[in-house]
Design an enzyme around this catalytic site. Structure first.
Site, PDB file in Angstrom:
ATOM      1  N   ARG A 215      -1.738  -0.844  -4.062  1.00  0.00           N
ATOM      2  CA  ARG A 215      -2.902  -1.339  -3.321  1.00  0.00           C
ATOM      3  C   ARG A 215      -2.874  -0.806  -1.894  1.00  0.00           C
ATOM      4  O   ARG A 215      -3.895  -0.345  -1.376  1.00  0.00           O
ATOM      5  CB  ARG A 215      -2.881  -2.871  -3.338  1.00  0.00           C
ATOM      6  CG  ARG A 215      -4.225  -3.513  -3.067  1.00  0.00           C
ATOM      7  CD  ARG A 215      -4.254  -4.983  -3.429  1.00  0.00           C
ATOM      8  NE  ARG A 215      -4.078  -5.191  -4.851  1.00  0.00           N
ATOM      9  CZ  ARG A 215      -2.955  -5.610  -5.420  1.00  0.00           C
ATOM     10  NH1 ARG A 215      -1.901  -5.891  -4.693  1.00  0.00           N
ATOM     11  NH2 ARG A 215      -2.871  -5.743  -6.723  1.00  0.00           N
TER      12      ARG A 215
ATOM     13  N   TYR B 238       3.528  -8.969 -12.331  1.00  0.00           N
ATOM     14  CA  TYR B 238       4.630  -8.210 -12.931  1.00  0.00           C
ATOM     15  C   TYR B 238       5.701  -7.812 -11.902  1.00  0.00           C
ATOM     16  O   TYR B 238       6.641  -7.096 -12.251  1.00  0.00           O
ATOM     17  CB  TYR B 238       4.073  -6.959 -13.631  1.00  0.00           C
ATOM     18  CG  TYR B 238       3.123  -7.298 -14.766  1.00  0.00           C
ATOM     19  CD1 TYR B 238       3.604  -7.572 -16.042  1.00  0.00           C
ATOM     20  CD2 TYR B 238       1.744  -7.369 -14.566  1.00  0.00           C
ATOM     21  CE1 TYR B 238       2.748  -7.899 -17.082  1.00  0.00           C
ATOM     22  CE2 TYR B 238       0.871  -7.699 -15.595  1.00  0.00           C
ATOM     23  CZ  TYR B 238       1.377  -7.964 -16.842  1.00  0.00           C
ATOM     24  OH  TYR B 238       0.525  -8.293 -17.863  1.00  0.00           O
TER      25      TYR B 238
ATOM     26  N   LYS C  30       6.515  -4.510   0.446  1.00  0.00           N
ATOM     27  CA  LYS C  30       5.543  -4.324  -0.637  1.00  0.00           C
ATOM     28  C   LYS C  30       4.239  -3.746  -0.087  1.00  0.00           C
ATOM     29  O   LYS C  30       3.632  -2.861  -0.688  1.00  0.00           O
ATOM     30  CB  LYS C  30       5.299  -5.635  -1.377  1.00  0.00           C
ATOM     31  CG  LYS C  30       4.685  -5.323  -2.716  1.00  0.00           C
ATOM     32  CD  LYS C  30       4.408  -6.440  -3.632  1.00  0.00           C
ATOM     33  CE  LYS C  30       3.401  -5.911  -4.637  1.00  0.00           C
ATOM     34  NZ  LYS C  30       2.658  -6.950  -5.310  1.00  0.00           N
TER      35      LYS C  30
ATOM     36  N   HIS D 191      -7.838 -15.499  -1.044  1.00  0.00           N
ATOM     37  CA  HIS D 191      -6.539 -14.885  -0.754  1.00  0.00           C
ATOM     38  C   HIS D 191      -6.652 -13.353  -0.710  1.00  0.00           C
ATOM     39  O   HIS D 191      -6.084 -12.696   0.150  1.00  0.00           O
ATOM     40  CB  HIS D 191      -5.524 -15.327  -1.807  1.00  0.00           C
ATOM     41  CG  HIS D 191      -4.156 -14.775  -1.573  1.00  0.00           C
ATOM     42  ND1 HIS D 191      -3.328 -15.254  -0.580  1.00  0.00           N
ATOM     43  CD2 HIS D 191      -3.489 -13.771  -2.172  1.00  0.00           C
ATOM     44  CE1 HIS D 191      -2.203 -14.563  -0.589  1.00  0.00           C
ATOM     45  NE2 HIS D 191      -2.271 -13.647  -1.552  1.00  0.00           N
ATOM     46  N   LYS D 192      -7.421 -12.816  -1.680  1.00  0.00           N
ATOM     47  CA  LYS D 192      -7.594 -11.365  -1.738  1.00  0.00           C
ATOM     48  C   LYS D 192      -8.313 -10.864  -0.479  1.00  0.00           C
ATOM     49  O   LYS D 192      -7.944  -9.844   0.105  1.00  0.00           O
ATOM     50  CB  LYS D 192      -8.407 -10.994  -2.987  1.00  0.00           C
ATOM     51  CG  LYS D 192      -8.259  -9.566  -3.403  1.00  0.00           C
ATOM     52  CD  LYS D 192      -8.828  -9.334  -4.790  1.00  0.00           C
ATOM     53  CE  LYS D 192      -8.071  -8.293  -5.537  1.00  0.00           C
ATOM     54  NZ  LYS D 192      -8.481  -8.133  -6.918  1.00  0.00           N
TER      55      LYS D 192
ATOM     56  N   ASP E 113      -9.606  -2.687  -8.983  1.00  0.00           N
ATOM     57  CA  ASP E 113      -9.071  -2.982 -10.303  1.00  0.00           C
ATOM     58  C   ASP E 113      -7.661  -2.423 -10.319  1.00  0.00           C
ATOM     59  O   ASP E 113      -7.430  -1.308  -9.860  1.00  0.00           O
ATOM     60  CB  ASP E 113      -9.924  -2.321 -11.387  1.00  0.00           C
ATOM     61  CG  ASP E 113      -9.676  -2.980 -12.736  1.00  0.00           C
ATOM     62  OD1 ASP E 113      -9.712  -4.219 -12.793  1.00  0.00           O
ATOM     63  OD2 ASP E 113      -9.429  -2.268 -13.718  1.00  0.00           O
TER      64      ASP E 113
ATOM     65  N   ASN F  29     -11.899 -14.771  -4.666  1.00  0.00           N
ATOM     66  CA  ASN F  29     -10.566 -15.165  -4.278  1.00  0.00           C
ATOM     67  C   ASN F  29     -10.367 -14.974  -2.763  1.00  0.00           C
ATOM     68  O   ASN F  29     -10.276 -13.859  -2.263  1.00  0.00           O
ATOM     69  CB  ASN F  29      -9.601 -14.275  -5.087  1.00  0.00           C
ATOM     70  CG  ASN F  29      -8.169 -14.642  -4.860  1.00  0.00           C
ATOM     71  OD1 ASN F  29      -7.824 -15.263  -3.851  1.00  0.00           O
ATOM     72  ND2 ASN F  29      -7.332 -14.257  -5.810  1.00  0.00           N
TER      73      ASN F  29
HETATM   74  P1  IMP Z   1      -6.442  -7.198 -10.438  1.00  0.00           P
HETATM   75  O1  IMP Z   1      -7.275  -6.110 -11.013  1.00  0.00           O
HETATM   76  O2  IMP Z   1      -6.103  -6.989  -8.999  1.00  0.00           O
HETATM   77  O3  IMP Z   1      -6.983  -8.563 -10.722  1.00  0.00           O
HETATM   78  O4  IMP Z   1      -5.015  -7.112 -11.197  1.00  0.00           O
HETATM   79  C1  IMP Z   1      -4.902  -7.209 -12.591  1.00  0.00           C
HETATM   80  C2  IMP Z   1      -3.520  -7.667 -13.007  1.00  0.00           C
HETATM   81  O5  IMP Z   1      -2.581  -6.612 -12.782  1.00  0.00           O
HETATM   82  C3  IMP Z   1      -2.978  -8.849 -12.226  1.00  0.00           C
HETATM   83  O6  IMP Z   1      -3.373 -10.055 -12.786  1.00  0.00           O
HETATM   84  C4  IMP Z   1      -1.477  -8.645 -12.347  1.00  0.00           C
HETATM   85  O7  IMP Z   1      -1.024  -9.170 -13.568  1.00  0.00           O
HETATM   86  C5  IMP Z   1      -1.337  -7.135 -12.388  1.00  0.00           C
HETATM   87  N1  IMP Z   1      -1.038  -6.638 -11.037  1.00  0.00           N
HETATM   88  C6  IMP Z   1      -1.869  -5.939 -10.223  1.00  0.00           C
HETATM   89  N2  IMP Z   1      -1.272  -5.653  -9.052  1.00  0.00           N
HETATM   90  C7  IMP Z   1      -0.030  -6.174  -9.135  1.00  0.00           C
HETATM   91  C8  IMP Z   1       1.061  -6.219  -8.210  1.00  0.00           C
HETATM   92  O8  IMP Z   1       1.013  -5.723  -7.074  1.00  0.00           O
HETATM   93  N3  IMP Z   1       2.167  -6.853  -8.648  1.00  0.00           N
HETATM   94  C9  IMP Z   1       2.269  -7.425  -9.869  1.00  0.00           C
HETATM   95  N4  IMP Z   1       1.287  -7.438 -10.749  1.00  0.00           N
HETATM   96  C10 IMP Z   1       0.131  -6.814 -10.396  1.00  0.00           C
END
Ligand code: IMP
Length: 203
Positions: free
Chosen positions: A180, A153, A174, A12-13, A70, A10
């Site tokens: 994060r 969320y 944020k 964006h990430k 994660d 990604n």
């Molecule tokens: P990932 O591990 O960063 O891919 O996050 C897993 C899932 O957690 C995402 O798809 C979101 O549904 C939720 N999530 C993680 N961080 C956030 C945030 O900062 N805001 C809202 N949802 C989040």
């Protein structure tokens, strides 16, 4: 210049990481940038395990330092559900629009609306052993979604520290209070202490 690969495709990430490290002599790459294909099964039971699974798989494919993250939302009254299943839970409803309403419904019988976001970052190929950083952001689940900002969320999460729903918070707010951001600030401190990166441009 310190170079680091993020266990993601990604763009964006990767851009977000680059921004969070703005001013430092560091360059982030996605796996795609380096032509690396790596998609291990995330079958861990904790953020720590899943993040380690992703980092270890990638660390075998490059000599560069790597990070994998994660994250997810934990609702206390629901035994920290959806937790590591946050993304899968949302997918099961075709996205967060419906999943967020379902989560509010599920929580209706409970008085305790407290929840927290967690983010776990694993760094490898720097020390012999993996190094992990964890950020937590506490708050509560709202009765209805609010705001247009953020993702996932965010519209149903009110941050205790920021004193605003993440759906209504600016990216600056944020990025100051999020799980994060907190994990990343520990990573920055660690890399600075190891003298692997330094601030070259004041913001
Ligand atoms: P990932 O591990 O960063 O891919 O996050 C897993 C899932 O957690 C995402 O798809 C979101 O549904 C939720 N999530 C993680 N961080 C956030 C945030 O900062 N805001 C809202 N949802 C989040």
């Amino acid at each position: 210049m310190f170079e680091l690969v993020v266990a993601t495709n990604n763009a964006h990430k990767v851009k977000e990481y680059q921004e969070m490290f703005s001013g430092y002599d560091i360059k982030f790459y996605s796996m795609k940038d380096l032509g690396i294909v790596c998609n291990p099964e995330e079958n861990g039971k904790t953020y720590e395990e899943n993040s380690l699974i992703k980092a270890s798989a990638l660390a075998k494919l490059t000599k560069l330092p790597v990070i994998a993250d994660d994250s997810g939302l934990n609702v206390v009254a629901l035994n920290n559900f959806p937790g590591i299943y946050s993304s899968r839970y949302a997918d099961s409803y075709g996205g967060n629009k419906v999943a967020n309403l379902e989560l509010i419904k599920k929580l209706k019988p409970y008085e305790d609306k407290s929840a927290f976001f967690a983010c776990l970052i694993t760094l490898m190929n720097v020390e012999e052993k993996p190094v992990q950083f964890k950020g937590i952001c506490r708050g509560k689940i709202l009765d209805k979604p609010v705001g247009e900002g953020g993702f996932g969320y965010d519209p149903i999460f009110y941050s205790e520290e920021a004193k605003i729903a993440f759906g209504e918070a600016s990216p600056e707010i944020k990025n100051k209070y999020s799980h994060r951001a907190k994990a990343v600030s520990q990573l920055i401190e660690y890399l600075k202490n190891k003298r692997l990166i330094e601030l070259v441009n004041e913001k």
